[in-house]
Structure formats: C-alpha cells, structure tokens
Enzyme design. Structure first.
Site, PDB file in Angstrom:
ATOM      1  N   ASP A  18      -0.163  -6.569   5.050  1.00  0.00           N
ATOM      2  CA  ASP A  18      -0.954  -7.775   5.324  1.00  0.00           C
ATOM      3  C   ASP A  18      -0.104  -9.015   5.588  1.00  0.00           C
ATOM      4  O   ASP A  18      -0.489  -9.865   6.395  1.00  0.00           O
ATOM      5  CB  ASP A  18      -1.932  -8.052   4.171  1.00  0.00           C
ATOM      6  CG  ASP A  18      -3.207  -7.228   4.297  1.00  0.00           C
ATOM      7  OD1 ASP A  18      -3.541  -6.835   5.436  1.00  0.00           O
ATOM      8  OD2 ASP A  18      -3.843  -6.969   3.268  1.00  0.00           O
TER       9      ASP A  18
ATOM     10  N   THR B 117       0.810  -1.220   0.000  1.00  0.00           N
ATOM     11  CA  THR B 117       0.000   0.000   0.000  1.00  0.00           C
ATOM     12  C   THR B 117       0.840   1.265   0.000  1.00  0.00           C
ATOM     13  O   THR B 117       0.447   2.282  -0.577  1.00  0.00           O
ATOM     14  CB  THR B 117      -0.956  -0.024   1.215  1.00  0.00           C
ATOM     15  OG1 THR B 117      -1.922  -1.035   0.962  1.00  0.00           O
ATOM     16  CG2 THR B 117      -1.665   1.292   1.429  1.00  0.00           C
TER      17      THR B 117
HETATM   18  N1  GLU Z   1      -3.103  -5.990   0.911  1.00  0.00           N
HETATM   19  C1  GLU Z   1      -2.180  -4.902   0.930  1.00  0.00           C
HETATM   20  C2  GLU Z   1      -0.766  -5.395   1.159  1.00  0.00           C
HETATM   21  O1  GLU Z   1      -0.510  -6.122   2.106  1.00  0.00           O
HETATM   22  C3  GLU Z   1      -2.678  -3.889   1.850  1.00  0.00           C
HETATM   23  C4  GLU Z   1      -2.007  -3.780   3.127  1.00  0.00           C
HETATM   24  C5  GLU Z   1      -0.967  -2.719   3.185  1.00  0.00           C
HETATM   25  O2  GLU Z   1       0.020  -2.712   2.477  1.00  0.00           O
HETATM   26  O3  GLU Z   1      -1.196  -1.900   4.071  1.00  0.00           O
HETATM   27  O4  GLU Z   1       0.108  -5.136   0.333  1.00  0.00           O
END
Ligand code: GLU
Length: 173
Positions: A92, A21
């Site tokens: 994640d 993210t």
């Molecule tokens: N699903 C994403 C990831 O793990 C969102 C979580 C994030 O990076 O905050 O890359």
C-alpha cells in the site's frame, strides 16, 4: 538466513524486511497478523548459492508506517555492508517509502535498492510472493545504483510508479 559462511565477508545481497502482507498469516482466531519474515524460506526453496543475509528491520502493515519507521529503514540501508539490497514491504505505501529513500541520496549512494512485497500472503497457496522476491533479487543484481520497485513482473524506478488498487497491479505513474 543461514546461507552465509562463517567468515565475516560481506554478503552478495542483503534483504531488509519490514512486514506487509507478504509476511501475514491467519491466526487461529482468524486475524491476519504479521509473523516471521518469509523471505528466508522462499530463498531456501530457490536453492541459490548467492550469499544472502536477511535482516528484520520492522514488522508493520505499511499503512501503519510512520516517519520514524521510515527513518529506521533509511538508516538500515545507509548502514548496509553490501551495495545490493532488497526490501520487502507492504504494497500500500511501498511507492511512498521508495520515494522517501530516493530523497536521501547519502543513504542510498552507490547502492541498488529494490523494494518488493506481495498482494497475497506468502503462506497462501496462491500468492505472488516467490515470484516477486525472485524478480527483486534478480533486479538488484542487474540494475545500476538507484531505488526501484519490482512488482507485477516489472521493474520501476522510484517516483515513476503507482499501485492501481482496483486491479492490484503496479503501473507507470
Ligand atoms: N495494507 C497492507 C500493507 O500495505 C496490505 C498491502 C500489502 O502488503 O499487499 O502492508
């Protein structure tokens, strides 16, 4: 990052980027997509004279990270020319990747590896990205060799931390 002088001396710190993210942007079509690593601009704003190299290793949402991706990242850590390494990563499965690195003592031997990321993309007005990158860069300079996460204003040894998804906070496991 262009902070490195022209000589071939090793950087003080290496940042390996993997996506997540922190590097997401909204496209004009309204889709969240991973773009260029944002850690370089964050470090430029911090105006440090640390010699920091930034290397893009992967550009994936960490929910899509495969065993092959993690092997590639482990190889990049093993090949690093400096002992102080920050990895930007999706939140994640950041704890999973940290444990994966921990399970490969040869790759991380003598290295301080700190994973970090952001719950809100770096391009947003309200984001935890600069705070977390700053925490990780500082932690990587202070900690003994090992694998750690710098998130939520804390530093956790790998294997001792979990993401509390409901609250969006990393906590002791
Ligand atoms: N699903 C994403 C990831 O793990 C969102 C979580 C994030 O990076 O905050 O890359």
């Amino acid at each position: 990052m262009s902070a490195l002088p022209a000589d071939d001396a090793a950087p003080d710190l290496l940042v390996l980027t993997t996506g997540g993210t922190i590097d997401k942007f909204y496209s004009t079509a309204g889709e969240l997509e991973i773009r260029e690593p944002t850690v370089g601009p964050i470090l430029e704003q911090a105006a440090t004279n640390l010699r920091i190299a930034v290397r893009g290793v992967l550009a994936v949402d960490s929910l899509d990270m495969t065993a092959e991706h993690r092997r590639t990242l482990t190889e990049a850590v093993a090949a690093a020319e400096t002992a102080r390494i920050v990895i930007t990563h999706g939140t994640d499965t950041m704890t999973e990747t940290a444990e994966h690195l921990l399970a490969d003592p040869e790759a991380v031997a003598g290295k301080t590896v700190v994973l970090t990321g952001a719950m809100q993309p770096s391009c947003m007005r309200i984001t935890d990205a600069p705070f977390n990158v700053g925490s990780a860069v500082t932690a990587a300079q202070l900690l003994d060799p090992g694998v750690y996460l710098a998130m939520s204003g804390r530093v956790f040894p790998a294997g001792t931390v979990a993401k509390d998804r409901a609250r969006g906070v990393f906590v002791d496991r």
